[in-house]
Design a protein around this motif. Structure first.
Motif, PDB file in Angstrom:
ATOM      1  N   ALA A 218     -64.533-126.539 -44.803  1.00  0.00           N
ATOM      2  CA  ALA A 218     -63.160-126.125 -44.831  1.00  0.00           C
ATOM      3  C   ALA A 218     -62.464-127.207 -44.322  1.00  0.00           C
ATOM      4  CB  ALA A 218     -62.568-124.894 -44.299  1.00  0.00           C
ATOM      5  N   CYS A 219     -62.768-127.820 -43.240  1.00  0.00           N
ATOM      6  CA  CYS A 219     -61.846-128.853 -42.456  1.00  0.00           C
ATOM      7  C   CYS A 219     -62.354-130.119 -43.253  1.00  0.00           C
ATOM      8  CB  CYS A 219     -62.286-128.985 -40.940  1.00  0.00           C
ATOM      9  SG  CYS A 219     -61.757-127.491 -40.061  1.00  0.00           S
TER      10      CYS A 219
ATOM     11  N   THR B 259     -61.739-123.960 -48.961  1.00  0.00           N
ATOM     12  CA  THR B 259     -61.194-123.678 -47.791  1.00  0.00           C
ATOM     13  C   THR B 259     -61.063-122.139 -47.667  1.00  0.00           C
ATOM     14  OG1 THR B 259     -59.024-123.445 -48.276  1.00  0.00           O
ATOM     15  CG2 THR B 259     -59.802-125.675 -47.135  1.00  0.00           C
TER      16      THR B 259
ATOM     17  N   SER C 234     -61.029-121.138 -39.921  1.00  0.00           N
ATOM     18  CA  SER C 234     -60.359-122.437 -40.422  1.00  0.00           C
ATOM     19  C   SER C 234     -58.852-122.143 -40.916  1.00  0.00           C
ATOM     20  CB  SER C 234     -61.179-123.241 -41.380  1.00  0.00           C
ATOM     21  OG  SER C 234     -61.567-122.468 -42.309  1.00  0.00           O
TER      22      SER C 234
ATOM     23  N   ALA D 270     -56.609-125.077 -41.796  1.00  0.00           N
ATOM     24  CA  ALA D 270     -57.445-125.877 -43.206  1.00  0.00           C
ATOM     25  C   ALA D 270     -56.826-125.136 -44.412  1.00  0.00           C
ATOM     26  CB  ALA D 270     -58.717-125.998 -43.154  1.00  0.00           C
TER      27      ALA D 270
END
Length: 427
Positions: A91-92, A109, A118, A121
């Protein structure tokens, strides 16, 4: 102002101040120069600003990834499952494509937000989507997905085991978490659209002002053309008619020749006046119909003066604005000779160089008794100078050593945006 002393030092021009007294104005000028001098810090700051403007997109992506990773590292529990680590990292890292594929990045994400940690994100991805796509179905779907990710607690068993108070609290926080990036992205998009429309409005207003100015100029040109046609044309026509009547009534050959010359010049003046009226009534910038150097021999033969014409070079390859300006120079100079020294010998030189056109009209000392000077507006030579300067040339008028007068104009042959006409092909 009182004088002040300045210690010995060196300025930007390597001039040494010897400590001699100087005025207050000089001291203030030196202080202003020192204060506005650009040092290495200012140059470094300018380079940094240029670098940031050039690479603002990639740098913003790196900053978003760094913030998302920091958010994961700060809240990530030590006993989390391996898939939570993987989904959060994906996701990042997916944020690197957020400017090109915002909806796909948001979908990437969702697993990390739902089953990982996350959260930031996902919010950054929703902001990028709202900024890129504004308010459409992708933005609405992304907002709903972000709300579900914040509302649903992973694993599902934990979510089902919560009481209704916790689920209601999660619902409120899901609205906040999805609403903030959505509102911020839509705000940025709205601001850009507003700036674009304001710019278009300013451009439209400027075009409207230009059109209004053109309309005013066209109206003024039409009024001037009407006045010239009604007043000047009438007077010149009367002169031509009177000269024709004088030619038919007098018996002296010299008088008949003078009357014939007056009638011929009046007729030519009417023709040029009609051309000028047509130009004034036309709003376009085309200069078709204006005489140029190709009409120079007819001008010399009709002026009624003893003129020697010498043309050196090909005048047909001269740009039209330059050729028309050179013709007007010769015409105005011959008109002045006819007013002030009609009995003097006149020589006209037109010399075409490699990159410059030179026009010289010289008249000698008037012979015989000086005739009374005709009325003059006093603007002829000034107009020639302005015409030459507009084309990047020059015009000089001065008395000659033999008691005559010399008018010299120089014009560049290369004008920006004006192609030189092609010489006609002869069989």
């Amino acid at each position: 102002m009182p004088e002040v002393g300045v210690p010995t030092q060196r300025d930007n021009d390597d001039r040494i101040w010897t400590g001699e007294p100087m005025s207050g104005e000089q001291a203030a000028d030196i202080v202003s120069t020192v204060m506005h001098r650009r040092g290495p810090v200012a140059e470094l700051r300018d380079k940094g600003n240029r670098f940031l403007r050039r690479h603002s997109g990639p740098l913003s992506d790196l900053g978003a990834i760094a913030l998302a990773l920091l958010d994961v590292l700060l809240v990530f529990p030590k006993d989390a499952e391996l898939y939570s680590h993987i989904l959060s990292g994906v996701a990042c890292l997916a944020l690197v494509l957020r400017r090109r594929y915002p909806f796909l990045v948001l979908l990437a994400t969702v697993p990390g937000y739902l089953a990982g940690w996350s959260q930031l994100a996902g919010m950054i991805a929703l902001y990028s989507l709202a900024k890129k796509r504004a308010w459409n179905w992708q933005t609405m779907a992304g907002a709903v997905l972000m709300m579900l990710c914040r509302f649903v607690v992973w694993p599902i068993d934990d979510f089902l085991g919560q009481d209704w108070q916790h689920q209601l609290l999660n619902l409120l926080w899901s609205v906040v978490d999805a609403g903030m990036p959505l509102a911020l992205g839509l705000l940025v998009t709205t601001r850009k659209e507003l700036v674009r429309r304001v710019t278009e409005l300013a451009a439209t207003r400027e075009r409207k002002q230009q059109l209004q100015a053109q309309a005013i100029r066209a109206e003024e040109r039409t009024r001037l053309a009407r006045e010239m046609h009604d007043v000047v044309s009438h007077q010149v026509t009367l002169i031509a008619m009177q000269a024709g009547a004088l030619k038919m009534t007098v018996t002296d050959p010299d008088s008949r020749e003078i009357a014939n010359t007056i009638r011929r010049l009046s007729t030519k003046t009417l023709e040029e006046l009609r051309q000028l009226v047509g130009v004034l009534r036309t709003t376009s910038d085309e200069d078709d119909g204006r005489p140029d150097l190709t009409d120079l021999r007819r001008l010399v033969s009709d002026c009624g003066l003893a003129v020697t014409l010498n043309v050196d070079g090909d005048i047909e390859t001269i740009p039209r604005p330059v050729s028309a300006a050179a013709y007007r120079t010769v015409q105005e100079a011959l008109t002045n000779v006819g007013k002030h020294a009609p009995s003097a010998a006149v020589s006209v030189l037109v010399q075409v160089g490699e990159d410059e056109l030179e026009v010289r009209v010289r008249n000698g000392r008037p012979r015989g008794q000086r005739t009374p000077a005709l009325p003059s507006g006093g603007h002829g030579l000034v107009g020639l100078t302005e015409r030459a300067e507009l084309l990047g040339g020059s015009c000089h008028a001065e008395p000659s050593r033999d008691g005559g007068f010399v008018v010299t104009s120089r014009f560049p042959l290369a004008l920006p945006g004006v192609p030189a006409p092609q010489a006609p092909q002869h069989a």
